[in-house]
Design an enzyme around this catalytic site. Structure first.
Site, PDB file in Angstrom:
ATOM      1  N   PRO A  85       0.826  -1.217   0.000  1.00  0.00           N
ATOM      2  CA  PRO A  85       0.000   0.000   0.000  1.00  0.00           C
ATOM      3  C   PRO A  85       0.857   1.263   0.000  1.00  0.00           C
ATOM      4  O   PRO A  85       2.051   1.213   0.320  1.00  0.00           O
ATOM      5  CB  PRO A  85      -0.814  -0.128   1.295  1.00  0.00           C
ATOM      6  CG  PRO A  85      -0.037  -1.067   2.145  1.00  0.00           C
ATOM      7  CD  PRO A  85       0.671  -1.995   1.228  1.00  0.00           C
ATOM      8  N   GLY A  99       2.594   4.733   1.106  1.00  0.00           N
ATOM      9  CA  GLY A  99       3.054   5.310   2.360  1.00  0.00           C
ATOM     10  C   GLY A  99       3.749   4.366   3.302  1.00  0.00           C
ATOM     11  O   GLY A  99       3.969   4.723   4.469  1.00  0.00           O
ATOM     12  N   VAL A 100       4.129   3.164   2.836  1.00  0.00           N
ATOM     13  CA  VAL A 100       4.795   2.214   3.738  1.00  0.00           C
ATOM     14  C   VAL A 100       6.305   2.271   3.599  1.00  0.00           C
ATOM     15  O   VAL A 100       7.009   1.551   4.306  1.00  0.00           O
ATOM     16  CB  VAL A 100       4.287   0.776   3.491  1.00  0.00           C
ATOM     17  CG1 VAL A 100       2.819   0.667   3.823  1.00  0.00           C
ATOM     18  CG2 VAL A 100       4.550   0.334   2.059  1.00  0.00           C
ATOM     19  N   LYS A 158       8.246   2.158   0.423  1.00  0.00           N
ATOM     20  CA  LYS A 158       8.865   1.379  -0.667  1.00  0.00           C
ATOM     21  C   LYS A 158       9.945   2.192  -1.371  1.00  0.00           C
ATOM     22  O   LYS A 158      11.037   1.687  -1.659  1.00  0.00           O
ATOM     23  CB  LYS A 158       7.780   0.960  -1.672  1.00  0.00           C
ATOM     24  CG  LYS A 158       6.703   0.072  -1.080  1.00  0.00           C
ATOM     25  CD  LYS A 158       5.735  -0.401  -2.137  1.00  0.00           C
ATOM     26  CE  LYS A 158       4.988   0.732  -2.806  1.00  0.00           C
ATOM     27  NZ  LYS A 158       4.119   1.470  -1.867  1.00  0.00           N
ATOM     28  N   SER A 175     -12.975 -13.367  -2.124  1.00  0.00           N
ATOM     29  CA  SER A 175     -12.696 -13.781  -0.741  1.00  0.00           C
ATOM     30  C   SER A 175     -13.879 -13.604   0.195  1.00  0.00           C
ATOM     31  O   SER A 175     -13.778 -13.953   1.375  1.00  0.00           O
ATOM     32  CB  SER A 175     -11.497 -12.999  -0.202  1.00  0.00           C
ATOM     33  OG  SER A 175     -11.779 -11.620  -0.167  1.00  0.00           O
ATOM     34  N   LYS A 188      -5.379  -8.201   6.286  1.00  0.00           N
ATOM     35  CA  LYS A 188      -6.680  -8.551   6.854  1.00  0.00           C
ATOM     36  C   LYS A 188      -6.569  -8.807   8.353  1.00  0.00           C
ATOM     37  O   LYS A 188      -7.456  -8.421   9.133  1.00  0.00           O
ATOM     38  CB  LYS A 188      -7.239  -9.775   6.142  1.00  0.00           C
ATOM     39  CG  LYS A 188      -7.608  -9.516   4.686  1.00  0.00           C
ATOM     40  CD  LYS A 188      -8.086 -10.771   3.992  1.00  0.00           C
ATOM     41  CE  LYS A 188      -8.455 -10.485   2.536  1.00  0.00           C
ATOM     42  NZ  LYS A 188      -8.919 -11.695   1.819  1.00  0.00           N
TER      43      LYS A 188
END
EC number: 3.4.21.53
Length: 959
Positions: A524, A526-527, A529, A855, A898
């Site tokens: 995602p 803002g992590v 990368k 899922s 999740k």
């Protein structure tokens, strides 16, 4: 040229000018024409300009002509005196009234006989002009194109009334000769006499001279033309007696009698106006007037000294006699006419009747003109000096170049270029095939002309070819401890990424050499990368280069353009090598999942060669057209999702998942990195702005629930900016942010509740989902759409309607779940036909958000069974997994996201597919702590978990 006792006549094409013999003698027997030629005795001139138009063009004789013309004008009539006066005047009058007889083809030039200017002439044709008004005693050339006005002026000239009123238009952009209303012009203008008229057929070109100021009283109607005499075509020659009588009769009539009385119905265009003379106010030649007059004369002389354009004409006019200086009225008009002022400023001088005020206004305009002339002269000197210096420098450089060439101290330009390129390659290990190309291009360059386009193309190609760092590598860091310290210093968490980089360093250390790798970080926004790639470059001691391919549609951005195109240049990879000056940099290809496709080609296909370890050792750029070794380059790509990355490209990269952060990780990142960086950015220290862990926890919980920390960084900076404002404005010496006053800094909370249902009713089940922004909880709601009618005859089969902006995959998953739920209920409770006969509505909240994926299958089955049985599921339960038609639970992705979302929502029990067990156990202990997890293979296991107190008998209850 005809000569007589007192006068000499200069014959033109259609008239003659009469000059005194002393003037002809003063001119040496020759007369200057308007075109600048000299008219000798016995020659004719067709020049259309009168002698007074030649002021300032020739020797001092021009001033004598001017004085003579003024004297003749004051004397009234033709040049009186002498035996040729009457005959010359008569012939000129005939020429003026009837035009040029026998002039032949071409424009008809009519020179009008000088006559007495009437003191009162109230009815005048109106000529509207732009830009510069006509001042009394000044001449102006006017062109008239309006057909009605042209006919009117021709008729007035034939009637020996060559007088017009010249008025200035208020709008300078209006190019028309006439106006439709008197409001379009200034009402004060000039009474002017037409001295010469050149008929060009569709237009008239006239030389007019102003005589006095007039003011418009009203508009008049144009009088009709009188019928011509029957003997119009009879010979022109009449007896002197008949001609004399006609002239006496014409002169006996007052000019005002020739104009018609105005009628109530006026024409659309203003052609005739009634005017009255403007009378000046009485004035005395006071000291003020004398001072203004002297200052005007001084300013005019200063302008003449600066601007040579005024020099000849104005000096001649002022040297003709001191009468100009002694006449304040004429001097003010002349001063204003010499300037290039705005039209409204010149009109203001024309309308002024107070002579001292007029002198002052004229002086103001002259002063402005003088300042402008000084500015023009200064700019001219600067430009001239600059040109001289440039020219002098150029000459000296050329001379120096020739001297050096003769002494052998300087080489030719081509030799210097070749030496520069070879100097670059001295310290490089250039492959043989590249060196052959360089030698060939240098030989080609020596045969080309320096100014040819091919020369520049070849020189640019050699410049790029010799700028590549052939065989030059940076010294890599193979110390594991140092690399690990750098990675830990810059980033918190991201253990998978750090472990992979340390493995890369360990392999390189054992092999004794390094190889390039292709890694892809996906997760995602803002992590971290992109920022981790920069830290990896620092840990490995490699040069760093980043370029984004998001939205890129042109293959040439990666592989370059062909040299045949104008402005061709290499692609990003070759530009990277030139900038980093090493062949083993770290290249970050950002947003690889958002690459575009256009008519220029598919850039993702161009990346296949670049990111293939088996092919990039001989990467071929279209511009260089020689193989370049990229095998030592470490490529790192970033993406948010992997679905949009083409399969062949994804197969070439090593995929590393960079998942989102939980609240504990965000808190640690904020305390270790975000808050210190924001304090330094705002110029604060810890004593000035205090943020406790409770504040950061509340900020994360109620404002920043996304997986990344970019929004958290913005909120922290916002808090510190407001703190800095309070300190600088004097509201407080230091600021302490607490959970109680946090809303004063960041506003109302964005998230006020953890989840939609604290207690789930029957038919509602919590599922787990994940997107590019991270994981989230997702509720599935079911309700009865139409009551069950057991007594209805015919088809009693039920139906399912789904809403919530679901994608095609999720709709198919809902239909599969509906079919399986009916079969499951029918198998375990045959008496319960609720799902068979009822019309059910299934909805997934937040309908504005698109949702897709398989899922949610087990979640939908559970919600349908809960509705059919009328019993809620176990509280604080969330589940994910795809269900098949036979009830088998299939694996899904995003287990970490999740799980983080479930823990953030306060869930204590989660259900996961059995095949995702390995993904769950890879999670950190603090993420899985406090969670009850169940791994299932068939839906029957989920049913037992969701409805723990239900027995087989409960399924048979009818609703």
């Amino acid at each position: 040229m005809a000569a007589s006792t007192g006068y000499v006549r200069l014959w033109g094409a259609a008239r003659c000018w009469v000059l005194r013999r002393p003037m002809l003698a003063a001119a040496g027997g020759r007369v200057p024409t308007a075109a600048g030629a000299w008219l000798l005795r016995g020659q004719r001139t067709c020049d259309a300009s009168p002698p007074w138009a030649l002021w300032g063009r020739g020797p001092a004789i021009g001033g004598q002509w001017r004085g003579f013309w003024e004297a003749s004008s004051r004397g009234g009539g033709a040049f009186s005196g002498g035996e040729d006066a009457s005959e010359g005047g008569a012939e000129e009058g005939a020429g003026g009234a009837g035009g040029s007889a026998g002039a032949g083809e071409g424009p008809v030039i009519t020179a009008l006989t000088p006559m007495t200017i009437p003191d009162v002439f109230p009815h005048l044709p109106l000529i509207a002009i732009t830009r510069n008004p006509v001042f009394p005693r000044f001449i102006k050339i006017i062109e008239v194109k309006n057909k009605k006005l042209v006919e009117l002026l021709r008729r007035k000239v034939r009637l020996a009334q060559p007088y017009v009123g010249v008025f200035l238009k208020r709008d300078d952009s209006n190019e028309s000769d006439v106006v439709e209303s008197l409001d379009e012009i200034y009402h004060t203008g000039t009474f002017a006499q037409i001295h010469e008229m050149q008929d060009l057929g569709d237009k008239l070109r006239m030389i007019v001279m102003g005589h006095r100021r007039v003011h418009i009283s009203r508009q008049l109607e144009v009088e009709p033309e009188e019928p011509e005499a029957e003997n119009k075509h009879k010979p022109r020659r009449k007896s002197k007696r008949g001609k004399k009588e006609a002239e006496d009769e014409l002169s006996a009539r007052h000019p005002a009698e020739l104009a018609m009385e105005p009628t109530p119905e006026l024409p659309a265009e203003v052609l005739m106006v009634e005017v009255e003379n403007v009378v000046h106010e009485d004035f005395q030649v006071t000291e003020e007037v004398k001072a203004l007059t002297a200052e005007i004369v001084k300013t005019i002389r200063d302008i003449i000294a600066l601007n040579p354009l005024y020099r000849e004409s104005v000096l001649q006019m002022m040297q003709a006699g001191q009468r100009v200086v002694d006449n304040p009225i004429y001097l003010s008009d002349m001063g204003a006419a010499l300037t290039g002022a705005e039209s409204h400023e010149l009109q203001d001088v024309l309308e002024e009747t107070n002579i001292p005020k007029r002198l002052y206004k004229a002086l103001s305009l002259l002063k402005k003109e003088f300042e402008l002339s000084k500015l023009q002269q200064r700019l001219g000197r600067e430009v001239e000096e600059k040109i001289k210096q440039t020219h002098r420098k150029y000459l000296l450089q050329e001379q120096l170049k020739i001297i050096k060439k003769e002494l052998g101290l300087e080489k030719d330009d081509k030799d210097a270029i070749e030496e520069k390129f070879r100097e670059r390659l001295k310290e490089l290990v250039v492959p043989k095939h590249v060196m052959d190309v360089v030698d060939e291009e240098l030989s080609k360059l020596g045969l080309l002309d320096n100014h040819s386009s091919e020369f520049n193309v070849t020189r640019n190609y050699l410049d790029w070819l010799t700028s590549i760092p052939w065989g030059k590598y940076s010294n890599e860091n193979l110390d594991l401890a140092r690399a690990q310290a750098v990675l830990e210093e810059d980033h918190y968490g991201m253990e998978d990424v750090k472990k992979r980089i340390l493995e890369f360093i360990a392999v390189s250390q054992l092999r004794g050499s390094t190889q390039g790798k292709i890694l892809c970080f996906y997760g995602p926004p803002g992590v971290g990368k992109t920022s981790i790639a920069r830290s990896i470059a620092r840990a490995l001691n490699r040069e760093y280069f980043r370029f984004s391919v998001g939205g890129m549609t042109d293959v040439a951005e990666i592989k370059g353009h062909r040299r045949t195109y104008v402005g061709a240049m290499p692609g990003k990879i070759i530009q990277c090598l030139k900038k980093t000056k090493t062949e083993n940099p770290l290249i970050l290809i950002d947003e690889v999942d958002k690459i575009g496709r256009g008519y220029q080609g598919d850039p993702s296909s161009a990346l296949l060669e670049l990111l293939d370890p088996e092919q990039n050792a001989n990467f071929l750029d279209h511009y260089l057209d020689v193989p370049v070794d990229l095998s030592k380059v470490l490529f790192i790509c970033t993406a948010n999702v992997t679905d949009t990355i083409p399969e062949p490209l994804r197969d070439r990269m090593e995929m590393i998942n960079v998942s989102g952060y939980v609240a504990q990780e965000k808190l640690a990142i904020a305390e270790r990195y975000l808050v210190p960086q924001a304090r330094a950015l705002c110029g604060l220290d810890e004593s000035k702005a205090k943020l406790s862990s409770d504040v950061l926890t509340l900020l994360i919980k109620q404002y920043c629930r996304e997986s990344g920390v970019r929004n958290l960084q913005k909120q922290v900076e916002k808090v510190l900016r407001k703190s800095a404002y309070k300190i600088v404005s004097g509201e407080a010496e230091s600021v302490e942010v607490t959970p109680e006053n946090l809303q004063d800094f960041v506003g109302k909370p964005v998230f006020t509740v953890e989840r939609m249902y604290d207690v789930t009713p029957p038919g509602v089940v919590m599922g787990l989902a994940w997107t590019a922004m991270g994981g989230s909880t997702l509720f599935v709601e079911t309700s009865l759409r139409r009551p069950q009618d057991k007594d209805a005859k015919g088809d009693k089969d039920g139906s399912l309607e789904v809403t919530g902006q679901l994608g095609e995959v999720m709709k198919e998953s809902a239909r599969i779940a509906y079919t399986f739920a009916r079969a499951f209920l029918m198998q375990h409770a045959p008496a319960n036909d609720y799902l068979v006969t009822s019309h059910i509505h299934l909805h997934v909240p937040e309908g504005a958000t698109p949702k897709d994926g398989p899922s949610a299958g087990c979640t939908i089955v559970t919600a349908l069974l809960s509705l059919a049985m009328g019993r809620p599921v176990r509280q604080n339960l969330a589940m994910t997994g795809e269900v098949s038609l036979t009830g088998k639970i299939l694996p899904v992705g995003g287990i970490k996201e999740k799980t983080i979302a479930a823990k953030r929502a306060g869930v204590t029990c989660i259900v996961l597919p059995a095949e995702n067990k390995k993904d769950f156990y890879d999670l950190a202990a603090f993420i899985t702590e406090g969670l009850e997890v169940h791994f299932v293979e068939h839906y029957r296991e989920i049913f037992d978990i969701a409805f723990p107190d239900e027995q087989a008998e409960a399924l048979a209850v009818e609703r």
